[in-house]
Design a protein around this motif. Structure first.
Motif, PDB file in Angstrom:
ATOM      1  N   LEU B  88       7.196  15.026 -18.820  1.00 24.05           N
ATOM      2  CA  LEU B  88       6.183  15.879 -18.200  1.00 24.05           C
ATOM      3  C   LEU B  88       6.537  17.326 -18.479  1.00 24.05           C
ATOM      4  CD1 LEU B  88       6.137  13.883 -14.853  1.00 24.05           C
ATOM      5  CD2 LEU B  88       4.268  13.943 -16.516  1.00 24.05           C
ATOM      6  N   GLN B  89       5.618  18.045 -19.101  1.00 26.79           N
ATOM      7  CA  GLN B  89       5.916  19.434 -19.468  1.00 26.79           C
ATOM      8  C   GLN B  89       4.794  20.362 -19.048  1.00 26.79           C
ATOM      9  OE1 GLN B  89       7.997  20.674 -22.754  1.00 26.79           O
ATOM     10  NE2 GLN B  89       8.678  18.661 -23.463  1.00 26.79           N
ATOM     11  N   SER B  90       5.152  21.632 -18.879  1.00 29.28           N
ATOM     12  CA  SER B  90       4.166  22.645 -18.517  1.00 29.28           C
ATOM     13  C   SER B  90       3.240  22.921 -19.700  1.00 29.28           C
ATOM     14  CB  SER B  90       4.884  23.933 -18.113  1.00 29.28           C
ATOM     15  OG  SER B  90       3.951  24.992 -18.029  1.00 29.28           O
ATOM     16  N   ALA B  91       1.939  22.858 -19.448  1.00 26.26           N
ATOM     17  CA  ALA B  91       0.964  23.109 -20.524  1.00 26.26           C
ATOM     18  C   ALA B  91       1.141  24.506 -21.122  1.00 26.26           C
ATOM     19  CB  ALA B  91      -0.455  22.938 -19.987  1.00 26.26           C
ATOM     20  N   HIS B  92       1.519  25.467 -20.293  1.00 22.43           N
ATOM     21  CA  HIS B  92       1.681  26.842 -20.782  1.00 22.43           C
ATOM     22  C   HIS B  92       2.635  26.914 -21.973  1.00 22.43           C
ATOM     23  CE1 HIS B  92      -0.477  29.979 -18.540  1.00 22.43           C
ATOM     24  NE2 HIS B  92      -0.482  29.142 -17.522  1.00 22.43           N
ATOM     25  N   ASP B  93       3.634  26.014 -22.006  1.00 20.66           N
ATOM     26  CA  ASP B  93       4.597  26.050 -23.103  1.00 20.66           C
ATOM     27  C   ASP B  93       3.989  25.578 -24.417  1.00 20.66           C
ATOM     28  OD1 ASP B  93       6.735  27.162 -21.786  1.00 20.66           O
ATOM     29  OD2 ASP B  93       7.395  25.239 -20.964  1.00 20.66           O
ATOM     30  N   PHE B  94       2.746  25.071 -24.348  1.00 24.43           N
ATOM     31  CA  PHE B  94       2.054  24.590 -25.549  1.00 24.43           C
ATOM     32  C   PHE B  94       0.823  25.476 -25.831  1.00 24.43           C
ATOM     33  CE2 PHE B  94       4.698  21.247 -24.124  1.00 24.43           C
ATOM     34  CZ  PHE B  94       4.969  20.423 -25.211  1.00 24.43           C
ATOM     35  N   SER B  95       0.830  26.680 -25.299  1.00 27.76           N
ATOM     36  CA  SER B  95      -0.326  27.584 -25.409  1.00 27.76           C
ATOM     37  C   SER B  95      -1.578  26.943 -24.818  1.00 27.76           C
ATOM     38  CB  SER B  95      -0.602  27.975 -26.867  1.00 27.76           C
ATOM     39  OG  SER B  95       0.500  28.631 -27.407  1.00 27.76           O
ATOM     40  N   ALA B  96      -1.390  26.108 -23.803  1.00 28.81           N
ATOM     41  CA  ALA B  96      -2.515  25.384 -23.221  1.00 28.81           C
ATOM     42  C   ALA B  96      -2.617  25.682 -21.726  1.00 28.81           C
ATOM     43  CB  ALA B  96      -2.342  23.885 -23.448  1.00 28.81           C
ATOM     44  N   VAL B  97      -3.831  25.594 -21.219  1.00 25.22           N
ATOM     45  CA  VAL B  97      -4.077  25.778 -19.784  1.00 25.22           C
ATOM     46  C   VAL B  97      -5.115  24.748 -19.342  1.00 25.22           C
ATOM     47  CG1 VAL B  97      -3.450  28.202 -19.419  1.00 25.22           C
ATOM     48  CG2 VAL B  97      -5.653  27.659 -20.464  1.00 25.22           C
ATOM     49  N   GLY B  98      -4.899  24.200 -18.138  1.00 29.36           N
ATOM     50  CA  GLY B  98      -5.852  23.227 -17.605  1.00 29.36           C
ATOM     51  C   GLY B  98      -6.168  23.534 -16.153  1.00 29.36           C
ATOM     52  N   PRO B  99      -7.433  23.352 -15.736  1.00 26.99           N
ATOM     53  CA  PRO B  99      -7.782  23.651 -14.343  1.00 26.99           C
ATOM     54  C   PRO B  99      -7.176  22.640 -13.371  1.00 26.99           C
ATOM     55  CG  PRO B  99      -9.669  22.714 -15.495  1.00 26.99           C
ATOM     56  CD  PRO B  99      -8.584  22.894 -16.512  1.00 26.99           C
ATOM     57  N   MET B 100      -6.886  23.088 -12.155  1.00 29.17           N
ATOM     58  CA  MET B 100      -6.336  22.262 -11.063  1.00 29.17           C
ATOM     59  C   MET B 100      -5.105  21.473 -11.528  1.00 29.17           C
ATOM     60  SD  MET B 100      -8.205  23.440  -8.692  1.00 29.17           S
ATOM     61  CE  MET B 100      -7.681  22.513  -7.296  1.00 29.17           C
ATOM     62  N   THR B 101      -5.160  20.136 -11.578  1.00 23.27           N
ATOM     63  CA  THR B 101      -3.964  19.386 -11.982  1.00 23.27           C
ATOM     64  C   THR B 101      -3.602  19.678 -13.444  1.00 23.27           C
ATOM     65  OG1 THR B 101      -5.275  17.451 -12.591  1.00 23.27           O
ATOM     66  CG2 THR B 101      -4.386  17.511 -10.344  1.00 23.27           C
ATOM     67  N   GLY B 102      -4.621  20.009 -14.239  1.00 23.30           N
ATOM     68  CA  GLY B 102      -4.377  20.476 -15.606  1.00 23.30           C
ATOM     69  C   GLY B 102      -3.670  19.491 -16.511  1.00 23.30           C
ATOM     70  N   ILE B 103      -3.997  18.209 -16.370  1.00 20.68           N
ATOM     71  CA  ILE B 103      -3.294  17.199 -17.179  1.00 20.68           C
ATOM     72  C   ILE B 103      -3.873  17.112 -18.590  1.00 20.68           C
ATOM     73  CG2 ILE B 103      -2.759  14.732 -17.373  1.00 20.68           C
ATOM     74  CD1 ILE B 103      -1.277  16.116 -15.070  1.00 20.68           C
ATOM     75  N   PHE B 104      -2.960  17.094 -19.570  1.00 22.94           N
ATOM     76  CA  PHE B 104      -3.310  16.840 -20.974  1.00 22.94           C
ATOM     77  C   PHE B 104      -2.570  15.581 -21.408  1.00 22.94           C
ATOM     78  CE2 PHE B 104      -4.978  20.982 -22.671  1.00 22.94           C
ATOM     79  CZ  PHE B 104      -4.765  21.764 -21.543  1.00 22.94           C
ATOM     80  N   SER B 105      -3.282  14.674 -22.085  1.00 20.59           N
ATOM     81  CA  SER B 105      -2.608  13.556 -22.763  1.00 20.59           C
ATOM     82  C   SER B 105      -3.004  13.628 -24.234  1.00 20.59           C
ATOM     83  CB  SER B 105      -3.021  12.220 -22.144  1.00 20.59           C
ATOM     84  OG  SER B 105      -4.348  11.900 -22.500  1.00 20.59           O
ATOM     85  N   PRO B 106      -2.263  12.935 -25.106  1.00 20.95           N
ATOM     86  CA  PRO B 106      -2.481  13.122 -26.552  1.00 20.95           C
ATOM     87  C   PRO B 106      -3.921  12.875 -27.005  1.00 20.95           C
ATOM     88  CG  PRO B 106      -0.433  11.928 -26.176  1.00 20.95           C
ATOM     89  CD  PRO B 106      -1.094  12.066 -24.837  1.00 20.95           C
ATOM     90  N   SER B 107      -4.604  11.896 -26.398  1.00 17.50           N
ATOM     91  CA  SER B 107      -5.957  11.568 -26.878  1.00 17.50           C
ATOM     92  C   SER B 107      -7.052  12.458 -26.335  1.00 17.50           C
ATOM     93  CB  SER B 107      -6.299  10.114 -26.500  1.00 17.50           C
ATOM     94  OG  SER B 107      -5.366   9.231 -27.036  1.00 17.50           O
TER      95      SER B 107
END
Lengths: 72, 417
Positions: B88-107
């Motif tokens: 589990l990593q912070s999206a900010h470290d990937f130049s990414a931002v997500g609203p609220m829970t802000g979850i990103f998965s590969p797909s």
């Protein structure tokens, strides 16, 4: 000296800095007051004001490199 | 002659103000963030591991594991996440931002926004709409099904359209939407409409997916907050352009994971300074109270970091009631108060009813500490239990403790040189 006498000769022109209670009292008595929203720096926390002073003194490096580019 | 800190801040502001964010693609997250691979998810806010995550974020993680097919049931997903075998990593470290829970998965498909001035990219997921959604921690079958529809139907159609358009410039849309009453955090109806107007011809012309076009257009016009995620990626691309500049006291990120609030400053790169997230002060939907609320959460505070959201409230009278800010005078006060802690006003994002003055933009660490004025953030409020969704909207404050820590670290760093 004339200005000093005038100060007590007419209604006061008041600028209130900080604590609202002084302005409130004058206003209740019908005198106009200009309020200035002033608070002591860093809420009066000496540790923080010391850090701000030290930051100002240390200033930072003299060379700013644009080549650092965007971060993540 | 300017002092070095001032020079550094002017350089940072120049990068931030001159960013030209353009939506250039809509792509699977793993395609544009190759490090986001098997067994890894990204989340909003500063780094947090499963045991310390709030319930809505745990719910979203469990949902994402099912969506990826890495777990079959919610129980399996929770067991997998708690075993520590999911990174589990912070999206900010990937130049990414997500609203609220802000979850990103590969797909998951993401908006790819490029800052044409410097060439850096930023990413954000596609807004899921209202109701039961993963960003508020919901994870039942309807949530997973919608995410799959976004992946299989919406994203390919948007991708074709964006590529056919040769990209969509976002700053003109944001500037115009601000003039039309959006602060682009809790109100995006103008920006969404303007974006739809820009993309619609390219969606329709030559589309290889004619059969799904009515579904796609229904989705786009049925979600007033669709543009939120685009504004977030645009803001991230601008703030990353201003990051990592020696000596700069500019705040380059503010973000929350529902447990902790974190900030970054220009001089100290990717280092986080954190304190417990505060509770938003807001209005609740019928049947809910502040007892139901989760502490402040999400990467969307990147908008306030740029000068939108609560900072731009004077330009958005319609959002004042929604977030419970009081009267229009109160909204004006928020914008003026935020002007006390910023380094300038954004030259391209102006508020017509303030004589076209730019939004207060570029939070200065020193000013926050000196004035004791904490950045205000317009925010959605999630239920504290996963699955219940959004319970209201309001205004949160950044905890001052983060700024105090950052100041101390910066002084130590500078004095050690």
């Amino acid at each position: 000296m004339a200005e000093k006498r005038d100060l007590l000769g007419g209604p006061p022109a008041t600028i209130n800095v900080g604590l609202e209670v002084f302005a409130d009292t004058l206003q209740e008595l019908g005198f106009p007051v200009v309020r200035v929203d002033w608070r002591p720096p860093a809420g009066g926390d000496h540790r923080l004001t010391d850090l701000l002073s030290r930051l100002e003194r240390s200033g930072g490096p003299n060379r700013i490199s644009d080549s650092e580019g965007p971060g993540t | 002659m300017q002092k070095p800190i001032e020079e550094a801040n002017q350089a940072a502001l120049s990068h931030m103000y001159n960013a030209e964010p353009v939506l250039v693609d809509v792509a699977p997250a793993s395609e544009v963030m190759p490090q986001l691979g098997e067994g890894m998810l990204l989340h909003a806010g500063p780094p947090v591991q499963w045991p310390a995550m709030c319930s809505p974020m745990q719910g979203a993680v469990a949902g994402a594991l099912r969506y990826q097919g890495w777990a079959g049931t919610e129980e399996e997903a929770a067991a997998l996440a708690s075993s520590g075998s999911v990174t589990l990593q912070s999206a900010h470290d990937f130049s990414a931002v997500g609203p609220m829970t802000g979850i990103f998965s590969p797909s998951m498909p993401v908006f790819v926004v490029e800052n044409r001035t410097l060439g850096n990219q930023a990413y954000c997921t596609i807004n899921e709409g209202l109701g039961k959604v993963m960003r508020f921690g919901a994870n039942d079958d309807s949530v997973i099904e919608r995410l799959r529809w976004i992946e299989k139907t919406l994203a390919p159609a948007l991708r074709e359209a964006v590529l056919r358009a040769g990209g969509v410039e976002l700053r003109p849309i944001m500037a115009q939407a601000l003039a039309m009453g959006d602060e682009m955090h809790q109100r995006n109806v103008a920006a969404t409409s303007l974006f739809f107007r820009a993309i619609a011809p390219h969606l329709v012309r030559g589309s290889s997916q004619q059969a799904s076009l009515s579904e796609v257009t229904d989705f786009l016009v049925g979600n007033d907050q669709f543009f939120l995620n685009l504004a977030m990626a645009a803001a991230k691309s601008a703030m990353d352009a201003a990051a990592s500049i020696n000596g700069s006291t500019l705040i380059t990120a503010m973000s929350r994971n529902g447990t902790n609030f974190g900030i970054r400053i220009g001089a100290l790169g990717n280092r986080w300074f954190t304190a417990p997230s505060l509770m938003p002060d807001g209005l609740y939907f019928p049947g809910f109270t502040s007892d139901d609320a989760n502490p402040d959460m999400g990467d969307s505070a990147i908008l306030e970091t740029l000068g939108l959201g609560a900072f731009a409230m004077a330009g958005s009278p319609a959002v004042v009631g929604f977030v419970g800010a009081g009267t229009y005078r109160d909204a004006l006060n928020y914008t003026q108060e935020m002007g006390e802690i910023t380094l300038g006003h954004h030259p391209h994002l102006s508020i017509p009813n303030l004589d076209y003055q730019g939004v207060p933009s570029g939070i200065d660490l020193r000013k926050v500490v000196e004035t004791g004025i904490s950045p205000a953030i317009n925010t959605g409020i999630a239920h504290k239990e996963a699955g219940a969704g959004q319970v209201g909207a309001g205004i949160a404050r950044a905890p001052l403790e983060c700024f105090h820590q950052a100041l101390e670290a910066l002084v130590n760093e500078m004095e050690s040189r």
